[in-house]
Design a protein around this motif. Structure first.
Motif, PDB file in Angstrom:
ATOM      1  N   THR A  80       0.853  -1.222  -0.167  1.00  0.00           N
ATOM      2  CA  THR A  80      -0.064   0.058   0.086  1.00  0.00           C
ATOM      3  C   THR A  80       0.811   1.253   0.120  1.00  0.00           C
ATOM      4  OG1 THR A  80      -1.910   1.154   1.154  1.00  0.00           O
ATOM      5  CG2 THR A  80      -0.422   0.061   2.297  1.00  0.00           C
ATOM      6  N   ARG A  81       0.220   2.479   0.162  1.00  0.00           N
ATOM      7  CA  ARG A  81       1.015   3.512  -0.328  1.00  0.00           C
ATOM      8  C   ARG A  81       1.860   4.238   0.983  1.00  0.00           C
ATOM      9  NH1 ARG A  81       0.505   9.116  -0.641  1.00  0.00           N
ATOM     10  NH2 ARG A  81      -1.377   9.255   0.528  1.00  0.00           N
ATOM     11  N   THR A  82       1.330   3.960   2.191  1.00  0.00           N
ATOM     12  CA  THR A  82       1.833   4.691   3.359  1.00  0.00           C
ATOM     13  C   THR A  82       2.096   3.816   4.396  1.00  0.00           C
ATOM     14  OG1 THR A  82      -0.088   5.427   4.490  1.00  0.00           O
ATOM     15  CG2 THR A  82       1.096   7.230   2.726  1.00  0.00           C
ATOM     16  N   LYS A  83       3.157   4.044   5.378  1.00  0.00           N
ATOM     17  CA  LYS A  83       3.408   3.293   6.535  1.00  0.00           C
ATOM     18  C   LYS A  83       2.006   3.405   7.549  1.00  0.00           C
ATOM     19  CE  LYS A  83       7.251   5.576   7.372  1.00  0.00           C
ATOM     20  NZ  LYS A  83       8.329   5.979   8.230  1.00  0.00           N
ATOM     21  N   ALA A  84       1.099   4.509   7.405  1.00  0.00           N
ATOM     22  CA  ALA A  84       0.091   4.504   8.077  1.00  0.00           C
ATOM     23  C   ALA A  84      -0.802   3.449   7.589  1.00  0.00           C
ATOM     24  CB  ALA A  84      -0.580   5.904   8.334  1.00  0.00           C
ATOM     25  N   LEU A  85      -0.979   3.330   6.423  1.00  0.00           N
ATOM     26  CA  LEU A  85      -2.025   2.408   5.604  1.00  0.00           C
ATOM     27  C   LEU A  85      -1.445   1.090   6.065  1.00  0.00           C
ATOM     28  CD1 LEU A  85      -2.866   4.317   2.483  1.00  0.00           C
ATOM     29  CD2 LEU A  85      -4.401   3.765   4.367  1.00  0.00           C
ATOM     30  N   GLN A  86      -0.261   0.798   6.149  1.00  0.00           N
ATOM     31  CA  GLN A  86       0.196  -0.670   6.618  1.00  0.00           C
ATOM     32  C   GLN A  86      -0.083  -1.027   7.957  1.00  0.00           C
ATOM     33  OE1 GLN A  86       4.462   0.220   5.330  1.00  0.00           O
ATOM     34  NE2 GLN A  86       4.653  -1.953   5.524  1.00  0.00           N
ATOM     35  N   ASP A  87      -0.143   0.177   8.751  1.00  0.00           N
ATOM     36  CA  ASP A  87      -0.272  -0.038  10.305  1.00  0.00           C
ATOM     37  C   ASP A  87      -1.938  -0.516  10.272  1.00  0.00           C
ATOM     38  OD1 ASP A  87       2.145   0.408  10.746  1.00  0.00           O
ATOM     39  OD2 ASP A  87       1.836   2.330  11.501  1.00  0.00           O
ATOM     40  N   GLN A  88      -2.649   0.319   9.598  1.00  0.00           N
ATOM     41  CA  GLN A  88      -4.237   0.083   9.771  1.00  0.00           C
ATOM     42  C   GLN A  88      -4.390  -1.359   9.137  1.00  0.00           C
ATOM     43  OE1 GLN A  88      -7.070   1.859   9.724  1.00  0.00           O
ATOM     44  NE2 GLN A  88      -8.539   0.594   8.393  1.00  0.00           N
ATOM     45  N   LEU A  89      -3.782  -1.836   8.076  1.00  0.00           N
ATOM     46  CA  LEU A  89      -3.984  -3.231   7.656  1.00  0.00           C
ATOM     47  C   LEU A  89      -3.584  -4.324   8.758  1.00  0.00           C
ATOM     48  CD1 LEU A  89      -2.831  -3.099   3.858  1.00  0.00           C
ATOM     49  CD2 LEU A  89      -5.311  -3.369   4.780  1.00  0.00           C
ATOM     50  N   ALA A  90      -2.228  -4.186   9.072  1.00  0.00           N
ATOM     51  CA  ALA A  90      -1.803  -5.055  10.042  1.00  0.00           C
ATOM     52  C   ALA A  90      -2.378  -5.109  11.405  1.00  0.00           C
ATOM     53  CB  ALA A  90      -0.379  -4.781  10.147  1.00  0.00           C
ATOM     54  N   THR A 206       3.415  -4.507   2.951  1.00  0.00           N
ATOM     55  CA  THR A 206       4.408  -3.665   2.628  1.00  0.00           C
ATOM     56  C   THR A 206       3.979  -2.625   2.170  1.00  0.00           C
ATOM     57  OG1 THR A 206       6.651  -3.388   1.982  1.00  0.00           O
ATOM     58  CG2 THR A 206       5.287  -4.926   0.634  1.00  0.00           C
ATOM     59  N   ASN A 207       4.873  -1.620   1.567  1.00  0.00           N
ATOM     60  CA  ASN A 207       4.509  -0.340   0.993  1.00  0.00           C
ATOM     61  C   ASN A 207       5.170  -0.352  -0.488  1.00  0.00           C
ATOM     62  OD1 ASN A 207       7.009   0.987   1.585  1.00  0.00           O
ATOM     63  ND2 ASN A 207       6.586   1.208   3.771  1.00  0.00           N
ATOM     64  N   HIS A 208       4.462   0.653  -1.293  1.00  0.00           N
ATOM     65  CA  HIS A 208       4.915   0.851  -2.501  1.00  0.00           C
ATOM     66  C   HIS A 208       6.813   0.926  -2.658  1.00  0.00           C
ATOM     67  CE1 HIS A 208       1.095   2.823  -3.985  1.00  0.00           C
ATOM     68  NE2 HIS A 208       0.951   1.451  -3.580  1.00  0.00           N
ATOM     69  N   HIS A 209       7.280   1.707  -1.652  1.00  0.00           N
ATOM     70  CA  HIS A 209       8.505   2.086  -1.574  1.00  0.00           C
ATOM     71  C   HIS A 209       9.296   0.892  -1.492  1.00  0.00           C
ATOM     72  CE1 HIS A 209       8.346   6.575  -0.176  1.00  0.00           C
ATOM     73  NE2 HIS A 209       7.795   6.205  -1.110  1.00  0.00           N
ATOM     74  N   ILE A 210       8.894  -0.112  -0.421  1.00  0.00           N
ATOM     75  CA  ILE A 210       9.784  -1.325  -0.267  1.00  0.00           C
ATOM     76  C   ILE A 210       9.713  -2.143  -1.632  1.00  0.00           C
ATOM     77  CG2 ILE A 210      10.068  -3.480   1.073  1.00  0.00           C
ATOM     78  CD1 ILE A 210      10.251  -0.967   2.709  1.00  0.00           C
ATOM     79  N   LEU A 211       8.292  -2.257  -2.262  1.00  0.00           N
ATOM     80  CA  LEU A 211       8.141  -3.158  -3.409  1.00  0.00           C
ATOM     81  C   LEU A 211       9.201  -2.699  -4.547  1.00  0.00           C
ATOM     82  CD1 LEU A 211       6.339  -5.196  -4.706  1.00  0.00           C
ATOM     83  CD2 LEU A 211       4.871  -3.337  -5.474  1.00  0.00           C
ATOM     84  N   HIS A 239      -2.746   4.057  -7.938  1.00  0.00           N
ATOM     85  CA  HIS A 239      -2.825   5.361  -8.842  1.00  0.00           C
ATOM     86  C   HIS A 239      -1.332   6.082  -8.101  1.00  0.00           C
ATOM     87  CE1 HIS A 239      -4.267   6.602  -4.596  1.00  0.00           C
ATOM     88  NE2 HIS A 239      -3.596   7.830  -4.842  1.00  0.00           N
ATOM     89  N   ASP A 240      -0.744   5.620  -7.192  1.00  0.00           N
ATOM     90  CA  ASP A 240       0.318   6.713  -6.852  1.00  0.00           C
ATOM     91  C   ASP A 240       1.835   5.756  -6.943  1.00  0.00           C
ATOM     92  OD1 ASP A 240       1.000   8.857  -5.885  1.00  0.00           O
ATOM     93  OD2 ASP A 240       1.712   8.251  -3.866  1.00  0.00           O
ATOM     94  N   ALA A 241       1.496   4.608  -7.584  1.00  0.00           N
ATOM     95  CA  ALA A 241       2.609   3.612  -7.778  1.00  0.00           C
ATOM     96  C   ALA A 241       3.855   4.109  -8.452  1.00  0.00           C
ATOM     97  CB  ALA A 241       2.330   2.299  -8.332  1.00  0.00           C
ATOM     98  N   GLU A 242       3.367   4.895  -9.569  1.00  0.00           N
ATOM     99  CA  GLU A 242       4.574   5.244 -10.743  1.00  0.00           C
ATOM    100  C   GLU A 242       5.502   6.275  -9.910  1.00  0.00           C
ATOM    101  OE1 GLU A 242       3.045   7.914 -13.841  1.00  0.00           O
ATOM    102  OE2 GLU A 242       4.990   7.445 -15.170  1.00  0.00           O
ATOM    103  N   ASP A 243       5.017   6.996  -8.992  1.00  0.00           N
ATOM    104  CA  ASP A 243       6.092   7.978  -8.290  1.00  0.00           C
ATOM    105  C   ASP A 243       7.068   7.360  -7.542  1.00  0.00           C
ATOM    106  OD1 ASP A 243       4.747  10.109  -9.221  1.00  0.00           O
ATOM    107  OD2 ASP A 243       3.831  10.809  -7.542  1.00  0.00           O
ATOM    108  N   SER A 244       6.670   6.266  -6.863  1.00  0.00           N
ATOM    109  CA  SER A 244       7.186   5.545  -5.775  1.00  0.00           C
ATOM    110  C   SER A 244       8.515   4.815  -6.886  1.00  0.00           C
ATOM    111  CB  SER A 244       7.017   4.366  -4.978  1.00  0.00           C
ATOM    112  OG  SER A 244       6.075   5.202  -4.211  1.00  0.00           O
ATOM    113  N   ALA A 245       7.945   4.201  -7.929  1.00  0.00           N
ATOM    114  CA  ALA A 245       8.701   3.300  -8.727  1.00  0.00           C
ATOM    115  C   ALA A 245       9.873   4.211  -9.371  1.00  0.00           C
ATOM    116  CB  ALA A 245       8.163   2.742  -9.833  1.00  0.00           C
ATOM    117  N   THR A 246       9.489   5.512  -9.633  1.00  0.00           N
ATOM    118  CA  THR A 246      10.368   6.608 -10.213  1.00  0.00           C
ATOM    119  C   THR A 246      11.772   6.724  -9.310  1.00  0.00           C
ATOM    120  OG1 THR A 246       8.712   7.577 -11.627  1.00  0.00           O
ATOM    121  CG2 THR A 246      10.701   8.822 -11.190  1.00  0.00           C
ATOM    122  N   THR A 247      11.219   6.735  -7.964  1.00  0.00           N
ATOM    123  CA  THR A 247      12.064   7.222  -6.889  1.00  0.00           C
ATOM    124  C   THR A 247      12.932   5.812  -6.749  1.00  0.00           C
ATOM    125  OG1 THR A 247      10.671   8.415  -5.821  1.00  0.00           O
ATOM    126  CG2 THR A 247      12.545   7.659  -4.631  1.00  0.00           C
TER     127      THR A 247
END
Ligand code: SF4
Length: 639
Positions: A80-90, A206-211, A239-247
């Motif tokens: 998912t996009r953020t650490k906060a959303l990861q916490d919510q899921l987990a 996990t989140n987009h950054h780690i992926l 919708h936000d995955a392209e930005d993380s992938a670019t980084t």
């Protein structure tokens, strides 16, 4: 549907339906669309293929993908996009899904390495604590106590700790300074324990950054990845995955990274010698960064400064190397090797940014607060995502509340490298936008690029805020507009007012909710992922259609790339990207079936231009008004 499959609609109905275990929960609501979505996700996970699923806010998409993912009994990675959303899921959604499925399943949350305590560097720091910011000593005593009991080493366990603490960077895990098997704490290391547990987990959150960091490491054959092998993947907030992938497919080096390296070297030598060594070495770093004359928010590197930077780079790297070499035998060998790895990484990255001649990357420089960052970002990240991720998955689900534009998934699928056949589905939000809200667009307003726009926008915002009694987000497309609007409003409003950056995001939102009648003026990071339910947020003002600036280096390069292919960058790239962000911004208002309020976009191009009218069709179906009087009476009725 293959009759051998068991993740059928019938199965999902038994779990999420009116007589299923979820129905026993106090918050239960029967959601037909959630059941449909979950069974479609089940088909993809159990069979194979790719699905793009737009599920409007309130559909219950998290449970819709978690139920089949857990029932599948195979490893599924959820990013998912953020650490906060990861916490919510987990912390909430996954345990709930396991409970209602009444099934054994192991799950694990994996964040970036920097979120975990490094036992080796913590041990060194503990024996000789050196604070750059002395006010942090009280916070350190919280960490000290926690470090003796934590089972995960994950910083977010310490709710009372602010997000940014300087000394955390001295004691957290960093790939470049990890001593691996030579580390005396290797057996107990939180990172390697996490890796071992991940090998046994069914569900990885996990989140987009780690992926994308994982994809990038695997593409370079570097074995530093934390994620285990997997071939079922769900990307939420896609919708936000392209930005993380670019980084993560790009390369970047910041001035702060170099300064931290110097600081870590200096802390190994005697205090009385530090000052002299420091001034000699920091002079070289300063000289290198003066190769870049004017450093604005972000701009492309030009040929002249690249050529000057090449000379200064060699001189800086040789000074840093000599400095490092002079420490040999004076500091422990493992620390010496770790510092060498970090310097090698800085040097290789800088030489890629400054020296490599490539048309596939755009080279840029930007100022982030007091830091300066040099980057090389891939122009076409879709190809990289396809090669390193999409082509390797058995099943892949990409989902978000905003993925389509004008009923089409063309934009997002192309940006994310999904050229092969894919399934798609759009599920409308169950909210009744027609009765819950109103969309105000002025029909005659100065052009957003004209000088008259801002004064007119501020006057209109003042009116809107008076009607709504505060309780407003003012979301801007630029820092300049954000500051200008805030400066005028703060001296001219009876409501509590905040600006992005006043305090960390979580604390800011807490204050906003608690005040109940506050105004928050913010830019891009508040257009998405913010959830304020209830009356505290009843008005969302968007200053303009959020077109990305064509002078932003990456946007400029992507426009150029499409032009060279003979394609139309405005309709294929700029317009759909702006429509998705606009949809996200509007999505901040109605977060539950009882929320009511007004969205205002002060950009009359939405009704005067053909593209604006097309854009309107992609947005939530609020009734549109051009009349401030109607907005006033809408709020009066709410009272
Ligand atoms: S193995 Fe690496 S990350 Fe783990 S404690 Fe040692 S240095 Fe830190």
């Amino acid at each position: 549907m293959n009759s051998n499959f068991f993740l059928t609609e019938e199965f999902i109905e038994k779990v999420l339906g009116k007589n299923g275990p979820l129905s026993k929960m106090p918050f239960y609501e029967y959601r037909k669309e959630q059941i449909r979505l979950a069974s479609l996700f089940g088909e993809i996970l159990e069979g194979k293929g790719i699905m793009l699923a737009e599920a409007g806010t309130g559909t219950g998409k998290s449970l819709a993908y978690l139920i089949p993912a857990i029932a599948l009994k195979q490893r599924v990675v959820i990013a998912t996009r953020t650490k906060a959303l990861q916490d919510q899921l987990a912390d909430k959604d996954v345990p709930l899904a396991i409970e209602i499925l009444n099934q054994k399943a192991t799950y694990l949350k994996i964040k970036g390495k920097a979120n975990y305590l490094c036992l080796f560097y913590y041990d060194r720091f503990r024996r000789n604590p050196l604070f750059k910011d002395p006010s942090e000593t009280d916070l350190y005593s919280i960490v000290e106590k926690w470090a003796t009991t934590t089972k995960t080493g994950e910083k977010s366990e310490l709710k009372e700790l602010p997000e940014e603490i300087d000394f955390w960077n001295q004691i957290n895990i960093r790939q470049e300074r990890c001593l691996l098997s030579k580390c005396p704490f290797f057996e107990d290391c939180f990172l390697f324990r996490l890796k071992r547990n991940a090998e046994k987990a069914d569900i990885i959150i996990t989140n987009h950054h780690i992926l994308f960091a994982d994809c990038s490491l695997k593409a370079k054959n570097v074995s530093a990845s934390v994620l285990p092998s997997f071939n079922n993947l769900i990307i939420d907030e896609a919708h936000d995955a392209e930005d993380s992938a670019t980084t993560f497919f790009g390369v970047s080096v910041s001035k702060r990274m170099i300064e931290e390296w110097i600081y870590d070297c200096l802390r190994e030598i005697q205090p009385e010698k530090r000052h002299k060594r420091k001034s000699a070495i920091t002079e070289e770093v300063e000289r290198f960064f003066t190769s870049f004359a004017d450093i604005p928010e972000r701009r492309k590197l030009n040929i002249e400064e690249i050529s000057l930077a090449k000379n200064n780079l060699n001189s800086m790297i040789s000074s840093l190397s000599n400095f490092h070499a002079s420490l040999e035998k004076k500091i422990p060998e493992d620390i010496f090797i770790g510092l060498n790895e970090r310097l090698k990484n800085i040097s290789e990255s800088l030489s890629f940014i400054i020296e490599e001649e490539t048309r596939d990357y755009v080279k840029s420089i930007e100022k982030r607060n007091s830091n300066v960052v040099l980057s090389a970002s891939p122009i076409n990240v879709g190809n990289l995502i396809r090669e390193t991720l999409v082509s390797k998955m058995k099943s892949l689900i990409l989902t978000s509340a905003t993925l389509s534009v004008n009923d089409s998934f063309d934009y997002i699928s192309k940006r994310l490298g999904i050229n092969a056949d894919f399934h798609s589905i759009r599920i409308e939000s169950p909210f009744d936008f027609r009765s819950q809200g109103l969309f105000f667009i002025p029909d005659s307003f100065p052009d957003p690029n004209s000088e008259e726009f801002l004064p007119n926008a501020i006057a209109t915002i003042k009116n809107l805020i008076d009607f709504s009694n505060g309780r407003a987000f003012v979301l801007c497309t630029s820092i300049k507009n954000m500051k200008a609007i805030y400066e005028i409003l703060k001296n001219d409003t009876r409501f509590p007012i905040f600006i992005q950056g006043d305090m960390p995001k979580g604390a800011l939102l807490k204050e906003f909710r608690e005040k109940g009648n506050a105004i928050l003026v913010a830019t891009s990071s508040f257009w998405q992922g913010i959830d304020v339910q209830g009356e505290a947020l009843s008005l969302v003002v968007l200053d303009k259609i959020p077109f990305a600036s064509p002078s932003e280096p990456l946007v400029e390069a992507r426009i150029q790339e499409l032009k060279e292919k003979g394609e139309d960058p405005f309709n294929l790239y700029q317009l759909p990207m702006a429509a998705m962000i606009l949809k996200q911004g509007m999505g901040r208002l109605i977060r539950s079936k009882t929320d009511k309020g007004v969205v205002a976009c002060l950009d009359s191009r939405l009704i005067t231009k053909g593209y604006g009218k097309r854009m309107l069709k992609s947005l939530p179906p609020f009734p549109v008004t051009h009349s401030l009087d109607l907005v006033k009476s809408f709020f009066s009725r709410l009272k």
